[in-house]
Scaffold this active site. Structure first.
Site, short mmCIF file in Angstrom:
data_model
loop_
_atom_site.label_atom_id
_atom_site.label_comp_id
_atom_site.label_asym_id
_atom_site.label_seq_id
_atom_site.Cartn_x
_atom_site.Cartn_y
_atom_site.Cartn_z
N LYS A 22 0.87 -1.18 0.00
CA LYS A 22 0.00 0.00 0.00
C LYS A 22 0.91 1.23 0.00
CE LYS A 22 -3.94 2.27 0.67
NZ LYS A 22 -4.92 2.34 -0.42
N CYS A 57 -2.92 9.81 -6.00
CA CYS A 57 -4.09 9.45 -5.18
C CYS A 57 -5.09 10.60 -5.21
CB CYS A 57 -3.67 9.16 -3.74
SG CYS A 57 -5.12 8.76 -2.73
#
Ligand code: SIN
Length: 310
Positions: free
Chosen positions: A44, A127
């Protein structure tokens, strides 16, 4: 069938890997990826501090894909620095994905995590779910500044995870940034940011953060992903291999990404839905398809897309 891939001099046992996204946050999840048929263990995206992420509900699945506004929930880079040496036992490449909240954080995290020996490092510039922070990948100067500062701090191949672009000039400008920053590989695309899904029955949005706006992923974004893989392959093929992400649900989808120019493919939404078995299934499906078509390896397909004569 040879499904191996090579990214910036690192050999992956399979060209099908997990995307930095679902099910790669905890040590247990990363170990499970080690045991799976994924060709790599991708973490992640790690931030300086641990993050709980955005308020729930923040993930919505629908037949054609997913909408997420997770907000980078992760354990903080110090934890991944502990995990990485322990994941080496699996003997497959480890990609450490890094996300800062500003340029200094990218430097601090990338420099430190590099010393812990991941095989590759991915800088996440894309993101869409950090409240109050725009996606860096849409700001050419800020992207170049971050990448140029990080580059000398990292001894591994350094990659960049990009948002989707929708006009060739944007891909050309970003390709120039990547070349000047001496980047080694490209990951395209992150989710299609700031999409909105409405439930007509409840007359409501389907996720809480950002009043319902979130990153679109899964099958419905495959054409956008393929277009970005192809455009960057045309601009960078000699210099930078590409990891294609977006809409990979079947071996045929992986094949299309390879044709467009990806050297490997990463799976997010479909992995979240199906679990670890997906890497085996996709590998089998891709292997069968390549055999039927007379290819002897996945590498033999890269960039072979045909266009129509005038
Ligand atoms: C998220 O955690 O919000 C998704 C990850 C990303 O878009 O990079």
């Amino acid at each position: 069938m040879r499904l191996a891939a090579e990214i910036a001099g690192v050999t992956f046992p399979s060209c099908i890997i997990n995307a930095s996204g679902p099910l790669c946050t905890t040590f247990e999840e990363l170990k499970a990826l080690g045991h799976s048929a994924s060709g790599a263990i991708v973490t992640k995206s790690m931030t300086k501090e641990a993050r709980a992420g955005n308020p729930e509900p923040r993930y919505y699945e629908f037949p054609q894909g997913s909408l997420n506004s997770m907000g980078l929930p992760n354990l903080g880079y110090q934890k991944y620095a502990e995990f990485i040496p322990r994941l080496k036992e699996f003997g497959k490449p480890i990609i450490a994905s890094v996300a800062g909240m500003n340029g200094h954080e990218y430097e601090e995290i990338a420099g430190y995590i590099s010393s812990k020996g991941p095989d590759l490092i991915e800088i996440n510039l894309s993101c869409p779910n950090i409240i109050g922070k725009p996606q860096l990948g849409y700001d050419w100067e800020a992207s170049e500044a971050v990448l140029k500062t990080v580059r000398p701090l990292v001894s591994q191949p350094l990659g960049v995870k990009l948002p989707p672009y929708f006009d060739p000039i944007h891909q050309e400008v970003m390709a120039g940034v990547l070349k000047r920053a001496r980047i080694d590989f490209v990951v395209v695309i992150n989710s299609v940011g700031n999409a909105l899904i409405i439930d007509p029955d409840t007359e409501q949005v389907v996720i809480r953060p950002k009043d319902g706006f979130g990153g679109l992923g899964g099958a419905c974004i495959k054409p956008v992903a393929l277009a970005n893989v192809r455009a960057f392959y045309q601009l960078l093929s000699e210099e930078m291999p590409i990891i294609g992400v977006g809409g990979i649900v079947s071996g045929v989808d992986a094949f299309e990404h390879l044709l467009a120019g990806a050297s490997a493919v990463a799976v997010g939404t479909a992995f979240a839905k199906e679990g670890l078995g997906i890497f085996q299934r996709l590998g089998e499906e891709l292997g069968q398809l390549l055999k039927q078509k007379g290819y002897s390896s996945a590498q033999g397909v890269i960039g072979k897309l045909r266009v129509m004569d005038d």
